[in-house]
Scaffold this active site. Structure first.
Site, short mmCIF file in Angstrom:
data_model
loop_
_atom_site.label_atom_id
_atom_site.label_comp_id
_atom_site.label_asym_id
_atom_site.label_seq_id
_atom_site.Cartn_x
_atom_site.Cartn_y
_atom_site.Cartn_z
N LYS A 168 42.17 34.15 37.57
CA LYS A 168 42.35 34.81 38.78
C LYS A 168 44.17 34.87 39.06
CE LYS A 168 40.51 35.29 43.25
NZ LYS A 168 40.08 37.29 43.46
C1 LIG Z 1 39.02 41.51 39.30
C2 LIG Z 1 37.48 40.14 40.26
N1 LIG Z 1 36.32 40.78 39.94
C3 LIG Z 1 35.27 40.08 40.29
C4 LIG Z 1 35.72 39.24 41.62
C5 LIG Z 1 34.00 38.51 41.60
O1 LIG Z 1 34.69 37.02 41.72
P1 LIG Z 1 33.84 35.85 43.40
O2 LIG Z 1 32.69 36.27 42.24
O3 LIG Z 1 33.80 34.86 42.09
O4 LIG Z 1 34.07 36.30 43.85
C6 LIG Z 1 36.49 39.71 41.94
C7 LIG Z 1 36.53 38.28 43.06
O5 LIG Z 1 37.37 37.34 42.77
C8 LIG Z 1 38.02 39.69 41.17
O6 LIG Z 1 38.96 39.84 41.80
#
Ligand SMILES: Cc1ncc(COP(=O)(O)O)c(C=O)c1O
Length: 310
Positions: free
Chosen positions: A157
């Site tokens: 991330k």
């Molecule tokens: C590109 C992306 N995909 C998926 C997610 C979902 O991740 P999470 O459930 O850990 O928030 C996020 C959010 O964080 C994201 O930015």
């Protein structure tokens, strides 16, 4: 966004307006940062951070994949987050831990720049709106593909990678849709601009796996666990674009958005949220708000503010 309160920066709390960086911050030029989106909810036992440890682990994994050594332990990050919430007085909030390369030698080689850390909390309602959570959002497949794993590290991330999501989000918004769905570089469904995606067909739930360059969402993992515990079959496999049109139900999961039904994809009407989405969404909401005893271990309880000194 709440403009008051304190932000934890490199080991100390500073006023909102003092939480500043130098203009030569490496991350500002080259996107060399990693972050998390976390939420805390009011529960019957007090404020609790949802799957906090999993978010901290992912933060450290994201940093590690970009060769950033976080100068604090996991427990220090956890404690700082607790204190930020306590000092904010908020009972529920969004939490943004950010790790980034600060000002140092300019140029693409980042490893001589300091690694800085900030944690901010603020009040943030449902990212795709309460209406969207209830009745579903309108989504459109983006002309921008999700950046593949031979270009960056989709499983991390990382701040710079979000230019990809930003382009998709702007495009969807300008075209009158609430969310974008990105395909991977093979043309298979990947995820939303900030959420993972699920399709339901013939009562079976499918969601793209890591070979589709997804971010391993923590809420994706929760939705899979909840769905399986409720007796549904969940398979991780490639999902073709046309399956979005043929699906009985489509839903998204993410920290900011939570669990949100999709009621339209590329102007194909999927109708009001279906039963499977509703049942999983209800249990998911119970888990977030501490009403599901079976998922109590997902909650990191924050002590009452009265116990904080200073
Ligand atoms: C590109 C992306 N995909 C998926 C997610 C979902 O991740 P999470 O459930 O850990 O928030 C996020 C959010 O964080 C994201 O930015």
């Amino acid at each position: 966004m709440n403009q008051v309160g304190l932000i934890w920066m490199n080991g100390e709390f500073v006023a909102h307006e003092d939480a500043k960086v130098h203009v030569l911050t490496h991350a500002l030029h080259y996107g060399t940062g990693v972050f998390e989106g976390v939420r805390a909810y009011e529960t019957p036992r007090g404020t609790a951070i949802f799957r906090h440890q999993d978010h901290i682990e992912r933060l450290f994994r994201s940093a590690g994949m970009y060769m950033m050594e976080i100068p604090y332990t996991r427990e220090e990050i956890r404690q700082a987050t607790h204190e930020a919430i306590q000092r904010s007085g908020l009972k529920s909030c969004y939490i943004r831990p950010l790790v980034f390369r600060g000002a140092g030698p300019m140029g693409l080689y980042p490893l001589d720049c300091p690694v800085e850390v900030a944690i901010a909390v603020w009040e943030w309602g449902s990212y795709l709106g309460d209406e969207g959570k209830q009745h579903g959002v309108r989504a459109r497949v983006s002309s921008w593909r999700r950046l593949p794993n031979d270009v960056v590290i989709p499983a991390a991330k990382a701040t710079g990678q979000y230019l990809n999501s930003v382009l998709a989000k702007i495009e969807a918004d300008k075209a009158g849709y609430e969310e974008a769905i990105l395909l991977d570089d093979r043309g298979m469904v990947c995820e939303g601009s900030g959420e993972n995606l699920f399709v339901v067909k013939d009562g079976v739930i499918a969601t793209p796996g890591f070979s589709a360059d997804i971010l391993g969402g923590i809420n994706r993992a929760s939705a899979i666990t909840i769905a399986r515990d409720l007796g549904y079959t969940v398979v991780e496999r490639d999902v073709a674009r046309s399956e979005l049109y043929l699906a009985e139900e489509v839903f998204l999961s993410g920290t900011a958005a939570e669990l949100v039904p999709v009621r339209e994809v590329d102007d194909h009407d999927l109708g009001e949220p279906g039963e499977i989405t509703r049942v999983i969404q209800a249990k998911f909401e119970d888990a977030l708000h501490g009403r599901a005893q079976e998922y109590a271990e997902w909650l990191d309880l924050v002590e009452q503010p009265s116990k904080v000194s200073g």
